[in-house]
Motif scaffolding. Sequence first.
Motif, mmCIF file in Angstrom:
data_model
loop_
_atom_site.group_PDB
_atom_site.id
_atom_site.type_symbol
_atom_site.label_atom_id
_atom_site.label_comp_id
_atom_site.label_asym_id
_atom_site.label_seq_id
_atom_site.Cartn_x
_atom_site.Cartn_y
_atom_site.Cartn_z
ATOM 1 N N TYR A 66 -1.843 16.807 -0.010
ATOM 2 C CA TYR A 66 -3.104 15.276 -0.211
ATOM 3 C C TYR A 66 -2.198 13.990 -0.334
ATOM 4 C CZ TYR A 66 -6.978 19.321 1.513
ATOM 5 O OH TYR A 66 -7.185 19.755 2.013
ATOM 6 N N ASN A 67 -2.426 13.329 0.149
ATOM 7 C CA ASN A 67 -1.473 11.973 -0.243
ATOM 8 C C ASN A 67 -2.954 11.230 0.676
ATOM 9 O OD1 ASN A 67 0.790 12.660 -0.824
ATOM 10 N ND2 ASN A 67 1.335 13.284 0.819
ATOM 11 N N ILE A 68 -3.318 9.476 -0.417
ATOM 12 C CA ILE A 68 -3.981 8.838 -0.699
ATOM 13 C C ILE A 68 -3.447 7.646 -1.460
ATOM 14 C CG2 ILE A 68 -6.146 9.587 -1.561
ATOM 15 C CD1 ILE A 68 -7.863 8.502 0.633
ATOM 16 N N ASN A 69 -4.244 6.430 -1.233
ATOM 17 C CA ASN A 69 -3.601 5.509 -1.681
ATOM 18 C C ASN A 69 -5.147 5.556 -3.098
ATOM 19 O OD1 ASN A 69 -1.331 5.395 -0.512
ATOM 20 N ND2 ASN A 69 -1.668 4.070 1.376
ATOM 21 N N VAL A 70 -5.377 5.680 -3.955
ATOM 22 C CA VAL A 70 -5.971 5.331 -4.180
ATOM 23 C C VAL A 70 -5.846 4.318 -6.444
ATOM 24 C CG1 VAL A 70 -8.165 7.106 -3.595
ATOM 25 C CG2 VAL A 70 -6.585 7.664 -5.545
ATOM 26 N N THR A 71 -6.435 4.062 -6.999
ATOM 27 C CA THR A 71 -6.349 3.548 -8.128
ATOM 28 C C THR A 71 -5.722 4.553 -9.408
ATOM 29 O OG1 THR A 71 -8.872 3.933 -9.091
ATOM 30 C CG2 THR A 71 -8.030 1.944 -7.962
ATOM 31 N N GLN A 72 -5.493 4.703 -10.067
ATOM 32 C CA GLN A 72 -5.089 5.725 -11.081
ATOM 33 C C GLN A 72 -5.923 6.407 -11.119
ATOM 34 O OE1 GLN A 72 -1.889 4.132 -13.409
ATOM 35 N NE2 GLN A 72 -1.410 6.843 -14.513
ATOM 36 N N LYS A 73 -7.408 5.658 -11.619
ATOM 37 C CA LYS A 73 -8.120 6.532 -12.671
ATOM 38 C C LYS A 73 -9.122 7.274 -11.064
ATOM 39 C CE LYS A 73 -11.529 3.035 -11.280
ATOM 40 N NZ LYS A 73 -12.596 1.682 -12.159
ATOM 41 N N ASP A 74 -8.767 7.045 -10.725
ATOM 42 C CA ASP A 74 -9.678 7.939 -9.178
ATOM 43 C C ASP A 74 -8.738 8.803 -8.533
ATOM 44 O OD1 ASP A 74 -12.143 6.184 -8.888
ATOM 45 O OD2 ASP A 74 -11.034 5.036 -7.874
ATOM 46 N N CYS A 75 -7.277 9.477 -9.120
ATOM 47 C CA CYS A 75 -6.368 10.189 -8.810
ATOM 48 C C CYS A 75 -6.696 11.598 -9.821
ATOM 49 C CB CYS A 75 -5.013 9.999 -9.246
ATOM 50 S SG CYS A 75 -3.472 11.246 -8.553
ATOM 51 N N ASN A 76 -7.661 12.278 -8.842
ATOM 52 C CA ASN A 76 -8.115 13.662 -8.637
ATOM 53 C C ASN A 76 -8.862 14.057 -7.327
ATOM 54 O OD1 ASN A 76 -11.138 12.526 -8.432
ATOM 55 N ND2 ASN A 76 -11.471 11.804 -10.660
ATOM 56 N N CYS A 77 -9.020 15.574 -7.727
ATOM 57 C CA CYS A 77 -9.093 16.099 -6.284
ATOM 58 C C CYS A 77 -10.329 16.220 -5.651
ATOM 59 C CB CYS A 77 -8.975 17.667 -7.666
ATOM 60 S SG CYS A 77 -9.994 18.389 -5.558
ATOM 61 N N LEU A 78 -11.367 15.253 -6.377
ATOM 62 C CA LEU A 78 -12.553 14.978 -5.906
ATOM 63 C C LEU A 78 -12.608 13.841 -4.674
ATOM 64 C CD1 LEU A 78 -14.869 15.721 -8.614
ATOM 65 C CD2 LEU A 78 -14.748 17.097 -6.991
ATOM 66 N N HIS A 79 -11.323 13.015 -5.587
ATOM 67 C CA HIS A 79 -11.318 11.847 -4.368
ATOM 68 C C HIS A 79 -10.161 11.423 -3.636
ATOM 69 C CE1 HIS A 79 -13.191 10.092 -8.529
ATOM 70 N NE2 HIS A 79 -14.381 9.356 -6.845
ATOM 71 N N PHE A 95 0.945 -1.196 -0.433
ATOM 72 C CA PHE A 95 0.144 0.351 0.192
ATOM 73 C C PHE A 95 1.167 1.217 -0.051
ATOM 74 C CE2 PHE A 95 1.101 -0.152 4.668
ATOM 75 C CZ PHE A 95 0.393 0.321 5.612
ATOM 76 N N GLU A 96 1.969 1.621 0.283
ATOM 77 C CA GLU A 96 2.965 2.409 0.572
ATOM 78 C C GLU A 96 3.938 2.510 -0.741
ATOM 79 O OE1 GLU A 96 5.491 1.413 3.728
ATOM 80 O OE2 GLU A 96 4.550 1.847 5.232
ATOM 81 N N ASP A 97 3.350 1.891 -1.866
ATOM 82 C CA ASP A 97 3.999 2.231 -2.822
ATOM 83 C C ASP A 97 3.012 2.463 -4.361
ATOM 84 O OD1 ASP A 97 6.721 -0.068 -2.548
ATOM 85 O OD2 ASP A 97 5.194 -1.049 -3.365
ATOM 86 N N VAL A 98 2.126 2.630 -4.048
ATOM 87 C CA VAL A 98 1.228 3.482 -4.827
ATOM 88 C C VAL A 98 0.730 4.970 -3.675
ATOM 89 C CG1 VAL A 98 0.852 1.826 -6.607
ATOM 90 C CG2 VAL A 98 -1.110 2.209 -4.925
ATOM 91 N N ARG A 99 0.204 5.864 -4.419
ATOM 92 C CA ARG A 99 -0.343 7.240 -3.928
ATOM 93 C C ARG A 99 -0.854 7.724 -5.294
ATOM 94 N NH1 ARG A 99 3.967 10.393 -0.350
ATOM 95 N NH2 ARG A 99 5.617 11.315 -2.748
ATOM 96 N N CYS A 100 -1.666 8.961 -4.524
ATOM 97 C CA CYS A 100 -1.996 9.790 -5.169
ATOM 98 C C CYS A 100 -1.745 11.254 -4.832
ATOM 99 C CB CYS A 100 -3.798 9.580 -5.758
ATOM 100 S SG CYS A 100 -4.109 10.993 -7.151
ATOM 101 N N LYS A 101 -1.315 12.098 -4.997
ATOM 102 C CA LYS A 101 -0.751 13.442 -3.866
ATOM 103 C C LYS A 101 -1.259 14.684 -5.380
ATOM 104 C CE LYS A 101 3.847 15.559 -2.716
ATOM 105 N NZ LYS A 101 4.739 15.754 -2.911
ATOM 106 N N CYS A 102 -2.014 15.416 -4.319
ATOM 107 C CA CYS A 102 -2.967 16.353 -4.497
ATOM 108 C C CYS A 102 -1.768 17.855 -3.364
ATOM 109 C CB CYS A 102 -4.075 16.512 -4.439
ATOM 110 S SG CYS A 102 -5.083 15.131 -5.345
ATOM 111 N N ILE A 103 -1.601 18.796 -4.333
ATOM 112 C CA ILE A 103 -1.131 20.034 -4.170
ATOM 113 C C ILE A 103 -2.031 20.605 -4.151
ATOM 114 C CG2 ILE A 103 0.387 21.627 -4.118
ATOM 115 C CD1 ILE A 103 2.464 19.009 -4.603
ATOM 116 N N CYS A 104 -3.135 21.450 -3.238
ATOM 117 C CA CYS A 104 -3.700 22.255 -2.956
ATOM 118 C C CYS A 104 -3.148 23.716 -2.986
ATOM 119 C CB CYS A 104 -4.902 22.153 -3.065
ATOM 120 S SG CYS A 104 -5.358 20.183 -3.647
ATOM 121 N N PRO A 105 -3.156 24.991 -4.175
ATOM 122 C CA PRO A 105 -2.427 26.567 -3.458
ATOM 123 C C PRO A 105 -3.696 26.453 -2.489
ATOM 124 C CG PRO A 105 -3.079 26.140 -5.764
ATOM 125 C CD PRO A 105 -3.923 24.867 -5.132
ATOM 126 N N PRO A 106 -3.590 27.874 -1.575
ATOM 127 C CA PRO A 106 -4.121 28.068 -0.928
ATOM 128 C C PRO A 106 -5.316 29.129 -2.040
ATOM 129 C CG PRO A 106 -1.709 29.888 -0.451
ATOM 130 C CD PRO A 106 -1.952 28.477 -1.357
#
Length: 183
Positions: A51-64, A31-42
């Motif tokens: 934000y870091n979370i373990n999701v699939t590649q197709k779910d790697c977006n801000c909403l998820h 589970f530590e080998d894949v992640r989706c990392k979202c960087i949100c500015p002010p």
Amino acid sequence: MSCRAGSWMFAAAAVIVCLLDAAVFAEAKNFEDVRCKCICPPYRNISGNIYNINVTQKDCNCLHVVDPMPVPGHDVEAYCLLCECKYEERSSNTIKVTIIIYLSVVGALLLYMLFLLLVDPLIRKHDPYTQPLHNEEDSEEMRPRADAGSARGNTVLERVEGAQQRWKKQDNYLDHSPARTIK
């Protein structure tokens, strides 16, 4: 002995690599080998966040990934357009194997260094038979030579031998001179 130590280290590294390969096939993606990392500015009065979370590649977006959503419902789309999301994947097993191989090589070099430190004094041990030979050569050099006339230096071999003797004398003089001794 160094061949056996080197062979032993190579065999140990090979066994460790095989064990890690078996572990890779036995377990699924870590589970530590894949992640989706979202960087949100002010955004307006909200500070920036990562934000870091373990999701699939197709779910790697801000909403998820962004949870809880820091903006009210009508600003979600504008907020998510500012966020940059990246899907990241790594192989922790490859990293582990690389580190183990690196440490094995460093360990083998350290063992070799220790081996040389222990064996070098034994190899360079002063031979008690060489000192009397040097003393005999010195006493021969002090005696005047009867055959030092025209017979000496006729052949190339004799000339080379004479040059070698002069070089040895000069080298001995430099080795025993007061300027070359270290206290």
